[in-house]
Enzyme design. Structure first.
Site, PDB file in Angstrom:
ATOM      1  N   CYS A 132       3.414  -2.702   3.927  1.00  0.00           N
ATOM      2  CA  CYS A 132       2.516  -1.601   4.276  1.00  0.00           C
ATOM      3  C   CYS A 132       3.257  -0.730   5.283  1.00  0.00           C
ATOM      4  O   CYS A 132       4.491  -0.781   5.328  1.00  0.00           O
ATOM      5  CB  CYS A 132       1.166  -2.112   4.788  1.00  0.00           C
ATOM      6  SG  CYS A 132       1.186  -3.019   6.348  1.00  0.00           S
ATOM      7  N   HIS A 178      10.184 -29.416  12.817  1.00  0.00           N
ATOM      8  CA  HIS A 178       9.321 -28.292  12.448  1.00  0.00           C
ATOM      9  C   HIS A 178       8.212 -28.696  11.478  1.00  0.00           C
ATOM     10  O   HIS A 178       7.212 -28.011  11.361  1.00  0.00           O
ATOM     11  CB  HIS A 178      10.166 -27.162  11.866  1.00  0.00           C
ATOM     12  CG  HIS A 178      11.223 -26.698  12.815  1.00  0.00           C
ATOM     13  ND1 HIS A 178      10.924 -26.049  13.987  1.00  0.00           N
ATOM     14  CD2 HIS A 178      12.571 -26.854  12.793  1.00  0.00           C
ATOM     15  CE1 HIS A 178      12.041 -25.796  14.647  1.00  0.00           C
ATOM     16  NE2 HIS A 178      13.060 -26.275  13.937  1.00  0.00           N
ATOM     17  N   HIS A 201      12.117 -22.338  10.345  1.00  0.00           N
ATOM     18  CA  HIS A 201      11.244 -23.041  11.289  1.00  0.00           C
ATOM     19  C   HIS A 201       9.761 -23.052  10.905  1.00  0.00           C
ATOM     20  O   HIS A 201       9.071 -24.023  11.185  1.00  0.00           O
ATOM     21  CB  HIS A 201      11.378 -22.433  12.683  1.00  0.00           C
ATOM     22  CG  HIS A 201      12.675 -22.781  13.353  1.00  0.00           C
ATOM     23  ND1 HIS A 201      12.935 -22.511  14.676  1.00  0.00           N
ATOM     24  CD2 HIS A 201      13.799 -23.399  12.873  1.00  0.00           C
ATOM     25  CE1 HIS A 201      14.153 -22.943  15.001  1.00  0.00           C
ATOM     26  NE2 HIS A 201      14.704 -23.466  13.909  1.00  0.00           N
ATOM     27  N   ASP A 218       0.875  -1.173   0.000  1.00  0.00           N
ATOM     28  CA  ASP A 218       0.000   0.000   0.000  1.00  0.00           C
ATOM     29  C   ASP A 218       0.911   1.222   0.000  1.00  0.00           C
ATOM     30  O   ASP A 218       2.144   1.094  -0.145  1.00  0.00           O
ATOM     31  CB  ASP A 218      -1.007  -0.043   1.169  1.00  0.00           C
ATOM     32  CG  ASP A 218      -0.385   0.295   2.529  1.00  0.00           C
ATOM     33  OD1 ASP A 218       0.857   0.427   2.616  1.00  0.00           O
ATOM     34  OD2 ASP A 218      -1.145   0.409   3.502  1.00  0.00           O
TER      35      ASP A 218
HETATM   36  C1  RB5 Z   1      -1.900   3.003   6.330  1.00  0.00           C
HETATM   37  O1  RB5 Z   1      -1.929   4.252   6.905  1.00  0.00           O
HETATM   38  C2  RB5 Z   1      -1.511   1.948   7.347  1.00  0.00           C
HETATM   39  O2  RB5 Z   1      -2.569   1.749   8.227  1.00  0.00           O
HETATM   40  C3  RB5 Z   1      -1.115   0.672   6.665  1.00  0.00           C
HETATM   41  O3  RB5 Z   1      -0.052   0.921   5.798  1.00  0.00           O
HETATM   42  C4  RB5 Z   1      -0.633  -0.464   7.533  1.00  0.00           C
HETATM   43  O4  RB5 Z   1       0.387  -0.047   8.385  1.00  0.00           O
HETATM   44  C5  RB5 Z   1      -1.651  -1.236   8.217  1.00  0.00           C
HETATM   45  O5  RB5 Z   1      -1.349  -2.208   8.942  1.00  0.00           O
END
Ligand code: RB5
Length: 151
Positions: free
Chosen positions: A64, A132, A97, A7
């Protein structure tokens, strides 16, 4: 093939990892996003996880802000074992693992060089198997609703 996505919070480290994949001739498919504009991470995390689940990709890498949201999404997809990693030790151990197949990282937690280092370790570390194997099978059993605890 490596499935990769992010993202807006993970775009910087995803681009650094893509540069690394290109430089090393590692085949990949980028599922987006492609701009710093705010987007909903489940859309991108799901597509990467599905590519792994379907066998289209051997591993997935999703970025993210923290790595946490995308890992939550990925771990809902059948056959996916996603791990949030912030250091080299975790990137190595989750392959050795847990036989993890999706690496999750946070662009607001680690810098580009660290993300590349963790991706390199992750993609070049093998599952140890042995003791494992049974534990990873238990994860699969839980996922499939047939986990039985035998004392
Ligand atoms: C976006 O602001 C943020 O919430 C997303 O990138 C992420 O960290 C969510 O877990």
């Amino acid at each position: 093939m490596i499935a990769i996505g992010c993202d807006h919070g993970g775009l910087n480290i995803k681009n650094a990892v893509i540069d690394y994949l290109k430089e090393n001739g590692i085949d990949y498919r980028d599922f987006g996003c492609d701009s710093p504009e705010s987007v909903d991470y489940p859309i991108y995390a799901y597509q990467v996880a599905k590519a792994v689940s379907d066998g289209e990709a051997k591993f997935g890498i999703i970025c993210c802000g923290t790595g946490i949201g995308v890992s939550m999404v990925a771990n809902k997809v059948k056959g996916v074992r996603a791990a949030v990693c912030t250091d080299a030790f975790c990137a190595e151990m989750t392959r050795r693992h847990n036989n993890s197949n999706v690496l999750c990282m946070g662009g607001r937690v680690i810098d580009e060089a660290t993300a590349v280092k963790l991706a390199d370790i992750y993609l070049h570390t093998s599952f140890e198997g042995g003791r494992h194997e049974k534990r990873v099978q238990m994860i699969t059993d839980i996922e499939n609703g047939n986990f039985v605890i035998n004392d």
